[in-house]
Design a protein around this motif. Sequence first.
Motif, PDB file in Angstrom:
ATOM      1  N   ARG A  62      60.980   6.593  12.431  1.00 41.45           N
ATOM      2  CA  ARG A  62      59.904   7.027  11.581  1.00 41.45           C
ATOM      3  C   ARG A  62      60.085   8.190  10.904  1.00 41.45           C
ATOM      4  O   ARG A  62      59.204   8.899  10.554  1.00 41.45           O
ATOM      5  CB  ARG A  62      58.211   6.656  12.358  1.00 41.45           C
ATOM      6  N   GLY A  63      61.313   8.815  10.951  1.00 37.90           N
ATOM      7  CA  GLY A  63      61.653  10.075  10.667  1.00 37.90           C
ATOM      8  C   GLY A  63      60.886  11.355  11.404  1.00 37.90           C
ATOM      9  O   GLY A  63      60.577  12.429  10.635  1.00 37.90           O
ATOM     10  N   LEU A  64      60.468  11.022  12.626  1.00 30.50           N
ATOM     11  CA  LEU A  64      59.940  12.147  13.348  1.00 30.50           C
ATOM     12  C   LEU A  64      60.673  13.050  13.903  1.00 30.50           C
ATOM     13  O   LEU A  64      60.117  14.193  14.422  1.00 30.50           O
ATOM     14  CB  LEU A  64      58.767  11.550  14.082  1.00 30.50           C
ATOM     15  N   GLY A  65      61.859  12.825  14.262  1.00 35.41           N
ATOM     16  CA  GLY A  65      62.599  13.419  15.303  1.00 35.41           C
ATOM     17  C   GLY A  65      62.973  14.834  14.407  1.00 35.41           C
ATOM     18  O   GLY A  65      63.155  15.910  15.279  1.00 35.41           O
ATOM     19  N   GLY A  66      63.509  14.899  13.043  1.00 39.26           N
ATOM     20  CA  GLY A  66      63.843  16.315  12.732  1.00 39.26           C
ATOM     21  C   GLY A  66      62.508  16.829  12.552  1.00 39.26           C
ATOM     22  O   GLY A  66      62.831  18.184  12.894  1.00 39.26           O
ATOM     23  N   ALA A  67      61.382  16.581  12.414  1.00 39.73           N
ATOM     24  CA  ALA A  67      60.205  17.436  12.132  1.00 39.73           C
ATOM     25  C   ALA A  67      59.652  17.952  13.540  1.00 39.73           C
ATOM     26  O   ALA A  67      59.382  19.122  13.837  1.00 39.73           O
ATOM     27  CB  ALA A  67      58.844  16.531  11.729  1.00 39.73           C
ATOM     28  N   LEU A  68      60.005  17.116  14.910  1.00 44.37           N
ATOM     29  CA  LEU A  68      59.795  17.604  16.056  1.00 44.37           C
ATOM     30  C   LEU A  68      60.739  18.716  16.369  1.00 44.37           C
ATOM     31  O   LEU A  68      60.253  19.912  16.907  1.00 44.37           O
ATOM     32  CB  LEU A  68      59.664  16.336  17.163  1.00 44.37           C
ATOM     33  N   LEU A  69      61.896  18.365  16.282  1.00 45.34           N
ATOM     34  CA  LEU A  69      63.097  19.103  16.582  1.00 45.34           C
ATOM     35  C   LEU A  69      62.911  20.620  15.852  1.00 45.34           C
ATOM     36  O   LEU A  69      63.154  21.803  16.306  1.00 45.34           O
ATOM     37  CB  LEU A  69      64.409  18.818  16.284  1.00 45.34           C
ATOM     38  N   THR A  70      62.534  20.640  14.657  1.00 41.38           N
ATOM     39  CA  THR A  70      62.365  21.914  13.912  1.00 41.38           C
ATOM     40  C   THR A  70      61.278  22.620  14.427  1.00 41.38           C
ATOM     41  O   THR A  70      61.427  23.850  14.386  1.00 41.38           O
ATOM     42  CB  THR A  70      61.984  21.321  12.435  1.00 41.38           C
ATOM     43  N   GLU A  71      60.045  21.901  14.845  1.00 43.32           N
ATOM     44  CA  GLU A  71      59.054  22.730  15.288  1.00 43.32           C
ATOM     45  C   GLU A  71      59.457  23.256  16.933  1.00 43.32           C
ATOM     46  O   GLU A  71      59.188  24.484  17.327  1.00 43.32           O
ATOM     47  CB  GLU A  71      57.981  21.823  15.363  1.00 43.32           C
ATOM     48  N   ALA A  72      60.320  22.510  17.552  1.00 49.41           N
ATOM     49  CA  ALA A  72      60.757  22.936  18.826  1.00 49.41           C
ATOM     50  C   ALA A  72      61.757  24.327  18.766  1.00 49.41           C
ATOM     51  O   ALA A  72      61.389  25.094  19.686  1.00 49.41           O
ATOM     52  CB  ALA A  72      61.461  21.661  19.685  1.00 49.41           C
ATOM     53  N   ILE A  73      62.597  24.161  17.906  1.00 50.79           N
ATOM     54  CA  ILE A  73      63.460  25.358  17.649  1.00 50.79           C
ATOM     55  C   ILE A  73      62.652  26.477  17.061  1.00 50.79           C
ATOM     56  O   ILE A  73      62.744  27.615  17.681  1.00 50.79           O
ATOM     57  CB  ILE A  73      64.506  24.882  16.685  1.00 50.79           C
ATOM     58  N   ALA A  74      61.600  26.412  16.365  1.00 53.76           N
ATOM     59  CA  ALA A  74      60.936  27.485  15.842  1.00 53.76           C
ATOM     60  C   ALA A  74      60.304  27.929  17.142  1.00 53.76           C
ATOM     61  O   ALA A  74      60.036  29.055  17.119  1.00 53.76           O
ATOM     62  CB  ALA A  74      59.952  27.158  14.808  1.00 53.76           C
ATOM     63  N   ARG A  75      59.707  27.256  17.760  1.00 55.08           N
ATOM     64  CA  ARG A  75      58.880  27.587  19.102  1.00 55.08           C
ATOM     65  C   ARG A  75      59.688  28.217  20.233  1.00 55.08           C
ATOM     66  O   ARG A  75      59.349  29.219  20.813  1.00 55.08           O
ATOM     67  CB  ARG A  75      57.935  26.610  19.816  1.00 55.08           C
ATOM     68  N   ALA A  76      60.826  27.654  20.249  1.00 54.67           N
ATOM     69  CA  ALA A  76      61.751  28.425  21.194  1.00 54.67           C
ATOM     70  C   ALA A  76      62.210  29.825  20.908  1.00 54.67           C
ATOM     71  O   ALA A  76      62.316  30.602  21.671  1.00 54.67           O
ATOM     72  CB  ALA A  76      63.006  27.597  21.314  1.00 54.67           C
ATOM     73  N   TRP A  77      62.233  30.188  19.423  1.00 57.98           N
ATOM     74  CA  TRP A  77      62.664  31.599  19.197  1.00 57.98           C
ATOM     75  C   TRP A  77      61.453  32.447  19.280  1.00 57.98           C
ATOM     76  O   TRP A  77      61.595  33.639  19.312  1.00 57.98           O
ATOM     77  CB  TRP A  77      63.174  31.672  17.474  1.00 57.98           C
ATOM     78  N   ASP A  78      60.419  31.810  19.241  1.00 57.42           N
ATOM     79  CA  ASP A  78      59.190  32.828  19.739  1.00 57.42           C
ATOM     80  C   ASP A  78      58.648  32.628  21.064  1.00 57.42           C
ATOM     81  O   ASP A  78      57.663  33.225  21.447  1.00 57.42           O
ATOM     82  CB  ASP A  78      57.953  32.254  18.815  1.00 57.42           C
ATOM     83  N   LEU A  79      59.543  32.197  21.906  1.00 58.95           N
ATOM     84  CA  LEU A  79      58.806  31.981  23.434  1.00 58.95           C
ATOM     85  C   LEU A  79      58.801  33.425  24.037  1.00 58.95           C
ATOM     86  O   LEU A  79      57.819  33.484  24.815  1.00 58.95           O
ATOM     87  CB  LEU A  79      59.920  31.252  24.156  1.00 58.95           C
ATOM     88  N   ASP A  80      59.746  34.243  23.617  1.00 56.11           N
ATOM     89  CA  ASP A  80      59.452  35.635  24.363  1.00 56.11           C
ATOM     90  C   ASP A  80      57.935  36.375  23.941  1.00 56.11           C
ATOM     91  O   ASP A  80      57.458  37.142  24.790  1.00 56.11           O
ATOM     92  CB  ASP A  80      60.448  36.605  23.810  1.00 56.11           C
ATOM     93  N   HIS A  81      57.353  36.029  22.948  1.00 61.24           N
ATOM     94  CA  HIS A  81      55.936  36.450  22.510  1.00 61.24           C
ATOM     95  C   HIS A  81      55.023  35.948  23.388  1.00 61.24           C
ATOM     96  O   HIS A  81      53.795  36.524  23.577  1.00 61.24           O
ATOM     97  CB  HIS A  81      55.670  36.093  21.066  1.00 61.24           C
ATOM     98  N   ARG A  82      55.015  34.639  24.315  1.00 59.29           N
ATOM     99  CA  ARG A  82      54.202  34.238  25.081  1.00 59.29           C
ATOM    100  C   ARG A  82      54.269  34.366  26.494  1.00 59.29           C
ATOM    101  O   ARG A  82      53.685  33.800  27.441  1.00 59.29           O
ATOM    102  CB  ARG A  82      54.368  32.585  24.698  1.00 59.29           C
ATOM    103  N   PHE A  83      55.334  35.265  26.940  1.00 61.66           N
ATOM    104  CA  PHE A  83      55.809  35.561  28.292  1.00 61.66           C
ATOM    105  C   PHE A  83      55.892  36.982  28.744  1.00 61.66           C
ATOM    106  O   PHE A  83      56.784  37.467  27.997  1.00 61.66           O
ATOM    107  CB  PHE A  83      56.698  34.817  28.755  1.00 61.66           C
ATOM    108  N   GLU A  84      54.959  37.537  29.349  1.00 64.51           N
ATOM    109  CA  GLU A  84      55.071  39.086  29.719  1.00 64.51           C
ATOM    110  C   GLU A  84      56.279  39.595  30.128  1.00 64.51           C
ATOM    111  O   GLU A  84      56.789  38.725  31.067  1.00 64.51           O
ATOM    112  CB  GLU A  84      53.667  39.561  30.308  1.00 64.51           C
ATOM    113  N   GLY A  85      56.860  40.570  29.575  1.00 60.81           N
ATOM    114  CA  GLY A  85      58.170  40.962  30.010  1.00 60.81           C
ATOM    115  C   GLY A  85      59.502  40.183  29.668  1.00 60.81           C
ATOM    116  O   GLY A  85      60.706  40.684  30.131  1.00 60.81           O
ATOM    117  N   PHE A  86      59.427  39.303  28.837  1.00 58.96           N
ATOM    118  CA  PHE A  86      60.619  38.459  28.348  1.00 58.96           C
ATOM    119  C   PHE A  86      60.910  39.375  27.099  1.00 58.96           C
ATOM    120  O   PHE A  86      60.393  39.889  26.266  1.00 58.96           O
ATOM    121  CB  PHE A  86      60.102  37.515  27.895  1.00 58.96           C
ATOM    122  N   SER A  87      62.427  39.599  27.270  1.00 58.07           N
ATOM    123  CA  SER A  87      63.081  40.125  26.086  1.00 58.07           C
ATOM    124  C   SER A  87      63.240  39.257  24.667  1.00 58.07           C
ATOM    125  O   SER A  87      63.103  37.917  24.987  1.00 58.07           O
ATOM    126  CB  SER A  87      64.751  40.662  26.538  1.00 58.07           C
TER     127      SER A  87
END
Length: 198
Positions: free
Chosen positions: A120-145
């Motif tokens: 249904r064309g959802l894989g690209g949209a989900l992966l886009t969001e997954a990668i974007a959230r991965a790049w921001d993960l350090d903002h959600r965990f204290e002490g992460f570089s």
Amino acid sequence: MLEPMIEVTTTHLQMLSRDGLNPSERGLPAGARIERVQAITPEFSKFLYRGVGSSWNWTDRLELPRSQWDALLRTPGTETHVLYLEGAPGGYVELVGRPGEAGTEVEIMYFGLFPHAIGRGLGGALLTEAIARAWDLDHRFEGFSPVTRVWVHTCSLDGPAATANYQARGLHIFHTESEMLSPGDGRVGMWPAEEPTS
């Protein structure tokens, strides 16, 4: 009885800059959203794992006792994000961040769609969001570089579009390996076999 051995090729892909993300041109349809599960339980995690992975021989966690599964989910830097389609899960991603001297590396540990959501064309949209959230993960965990690398591995037992989707979003292959394995059957216990139709 010994399970047959087959050759399985594992492909490792990475992205070394958030600027490398190539977003999918197809966004989420109406009635869809991606939500982080703030207090995920082992039961919900196992439901997602089996719902997505039963078709692709995902078995590495199936023999874990509840306490070990829970410990993996509680590891700092671990997040689960679920794609919902009209209120029901349609896919998910589990991210695991590991801080180091050179920065935080985030592995896309599990990623995929439920059977009803495939095609249904959802894989690209989900992966886009997954990668974007991965790049921001350090903002959600204290002490992460700051995050310096996002990576994933897939294998020849996974969905046929997996590697192409990862590459289309900007991940680049950095290593491949092949080995003879006896893959487990992720479908065991998921559903009874269908009765043959006459």
